[in-house]
Structure formats: C-alpha cells, structure tokens
Design a protein around this motif. Structure first.
Motif, PDB file in Angstrom:
ATOM      1  N   ARG A   1     107.032 -20.774 -93.520  1.00 10.80           N
ATOM      2  CA  ARG A   1     105.995 -21.235 -92.594  1.00 10.80           C
ATOM      3  C   ARG A   1     105.363 -20.067 -91.860  1.00 10.80           C
ATOM      4  O   ARG A   1     104.149 -20.036 -91.632  1.00 10.80           O
TER       5      ARG A   1
ATOM      6  N   ARG B   1     102.960 -18.279 -94.202  1.00  9.53           N
ATOM      7  CA  ARG B   1     101.728 -19.049 -94.371  1.00  9.53           C
ATOM      8  C   ARG B   1     100.855 -18.953 -93.112  1.00  9.53           C
ATOM      9  O   ARG B   1      99.635 -18.792 -93.198  1.00  9.53           O
TER      10      ARG B   1
ATOM     11  N   ALA C   1      98.617 -21.864 -98.301  1.00 12.64           N
ATOM     12  CA  ALA C   1      99.099 -23.034 -97.560  1.00 12.64           C
ATOM     13  C   ALA C   1     100.020 -23.907 -98.395  1.00 12.64           C
ATOM     14  O   ALA C   1     100.912 -24.568 -97.860  1.00 12.64           O
ATOM     15  N   LYS C   2      99.806 -23.921 -99.699  1.00 17.99           N
ATOM     16  CA  LYS C   2     100.643 -24.719-100.588  1.00 17.99           C
ATOM     17  C   LYS C   2     101.019 -23.900-101.814  1.00 17.99           C
ATOM     18  O   LYS C   2     100.368 -22.910-102.143  1.00 17.99           O
ATOM     19  N   GLY C   3     102.057 -24.350-102.504  1.00 20.34           N
ATOM     20  CA  GLY C   3     102.451 -23.700-103.751  1.00 20.34           C
ATOM     21  C   GLY C   3     103.470 -22.599-103.558  1.00 20.34           C
ATOM     22  O   GLY C   3     103.871 -22.260-102.443  1.00 20.34           O
TER      23      GLY C   3
END
Length: 285
Positions: free
Chosen positions: A197, A200, A207-209
C-alpha cells in the motif's frame, strides 16, 4: 532428495542419466539457482556411488540443463529508500502504526533480512549491546546479523513505541519485536500488504496488479547498494561476495551473484574496473 529417490525407483529400468535429466527439467519455470542446487546434491551422491562402482554414472558440472538466470530485481535508488522511510513514518492505519512500519523498512534495508525474518524477530533476538540480530532457523540455519549504531538508535525508539502500544491495549507481551496496534504479533501477510500500500501510495507501484516493486525489493536494494559501495571503495568484489552471501543467509554464493548485474551503475563500475585492470597489465608488459 526423497522425491528424486521415488522417481528413480519408479524408473528403475531407465538409464540413470535419463532419469536425472528428466527430473532436473521437470518444470520450465524453476529458477536456475534451484536447479543448480539440486544438481549439486545429486552429483555428490553419484560421486559417493562411484567409490563402490567405478563404472557408475557421474554427471560433469556442465551437464545439468541449467539455463542462465534472467531475473533482474527492481532496485530502489537511495533517494527512493529515504523517501519511503519518511513516508512510512507518517503512515497511520488501523492495524499498524507508522513507527512500526518505519522500523520494518529500516530493518529490511539496513540488514537485507527477508521479510519473514524481520517480522519473526523476537525481543530476545535483538542485542543492542553487541549490535546484532539473531535470525533463528531461517532456511534451515541460524545466523548472526550485525548492524550499526544508527539502526540501534531506531530500535530503541521502536521499543518505546512498542511499550506504549502494550500499555494502551493492556495486552500480554507476545515477545515479538514488531507489533500491530492491537498489541498482537505482526503477521507477515499484514506487513507485506502495508508495504505494498505504501509503494502504491507513493507512486512506485500501479494501483492494481503485481507489476512494480515488491516488499522483497528492500533486500535487493541492500545487496546492490552494498556492492556499489564496495566498488567505489576499490575492494575485491569477488573476495567479498562470500561475506555478503553468508550475511544475507544465502545457501551459497550463486544466490548472491545475480546482484552483480542488477543495475546499469554496477555494470558500468565493473566495466571501468576491468578496463583499468587491463590498462595496467598492458603498461607493465
């Protein structure tokens, strides 16, 4: 080894070298270092068998189907590490205080410990007088990991935070160095997710992956930054590599050599040293 023995037993009528080759090649996704370690153990077994049977098969070191490793970790710059540690200090979440996350990152970067090794540290494993951690039974062995005064000062601050957490929650001390806000032991999964987190939020990871740096990259950064410092100091890298391997808890030096080509800066420094070496030889011949 037991799995290989079972495989060899099921193919007793198949030539041993064919069984061995099939065993080492059983998956295209296995790391070359892992294949090399398995091959080394089996080759020692073959050498032992040759004592009784001079005609028994012994594979040569270059016989194993080992591909060159293509793994290149993401290496944080020094500036990124400083930024992430500062950002961790300001981190506040329901499960983990910023001071605990900061301490975790400092341990990972300053000592190169694996995430699980850092999270599992007990108070009894921290020696602020001798300036060392005792990393117990990791990858089958226990090792002593020294650290410097600046990390010792951070650890002292962490112990004060830890005491405040236990007092505020009236929790029975679990003995672990790093705690959640509840006073309970910090699980590896929670620690890993907190670092993800953070990465990111600071724009180093999508944000994803799964793309982008992982919590494990702090260990990689430690190794590469240590090697880079040694290059700048002019020391013999290959003589020091076993030291780094032992310090980081690698099974052998193969697991450490991958860092020698991990960044363009390391490659440039190695090329410059190689060029200076040959220029010296030419001038003295």
């Amino acid at each position: 080894m037991r799995a290989f023995e079972q495989r060899a037993g099921l193919h007793a009528k198949v030539p041993f070298d064919a069984v061995l080759h099939e065993w080492l090649s059983r998956s295209p996704h296995r790391q070359p270092v892992t294949v090399g370690l398995e091959f080394g153990v089996i080759r020692q077994l073959c050498l032992y068998r040759r004592r009784r049977d001079p005609d028994s098969f012994v594979p040569e070191p270059d016989w194993a189907p080992i591909k060159e490793s293509t793994f290149l970790p993401y290496i944080f710059t020094y500036e990124e590490v400083v930024h992430l540690i500062a950002a961790a200090s300001a981190h506040e979440a329901r499960h983990l205080a910023g001071g605990m996350l900061r301490m975790l990152l400092l341990i990972l970067y300053c000592t190169g410990l694996r995430l699980g090794e850092a999270v599992r540290l007990q108070l009894s494993d921290v020696d602020l007088e001798q300036l060392c951690f005792i990393v117990r039974e990791s990858k089958g062995k226990t090792r002593i990991v020294p650290f410097l005064d600046d990390l010792a000062r951070e650890l002292s601050d962490c112990l004060l935070l830890r005491r405040r957490i236990l007092e505020a929650t009236a929790t029975v001390d679990p003995g672990a160095l790093l705690l959640r806000n509840s006073g309970q032991v910090l699980p590896v999964k929670v620690a890993s997710e907190a670092i993800r987190r953070l990465l990111r939020r600071e724009g180093l990871k999508p944000a994803k992956g799964r793309k982008g740096p992982r919590p494990y990259e702090f260990r990689h950064a430690y190794a590469v930054h240590r090697l880079t410092a040694w290059y700048h100091e002019g020391v013999d890298i290959h003589a020091r590599l076993p030291w780094l391997s032992a310090y980081m808890g690698h099974v052998d030096v193969l697991g450490t050599q991958v860092y020698l080509r991990a960044t363009p800066e390391l490659m440039r420094l190695a090329s410059q040293r190689f060029a200076r070496h040959w220029h010296h030889l030419d001038s003295t011949s």
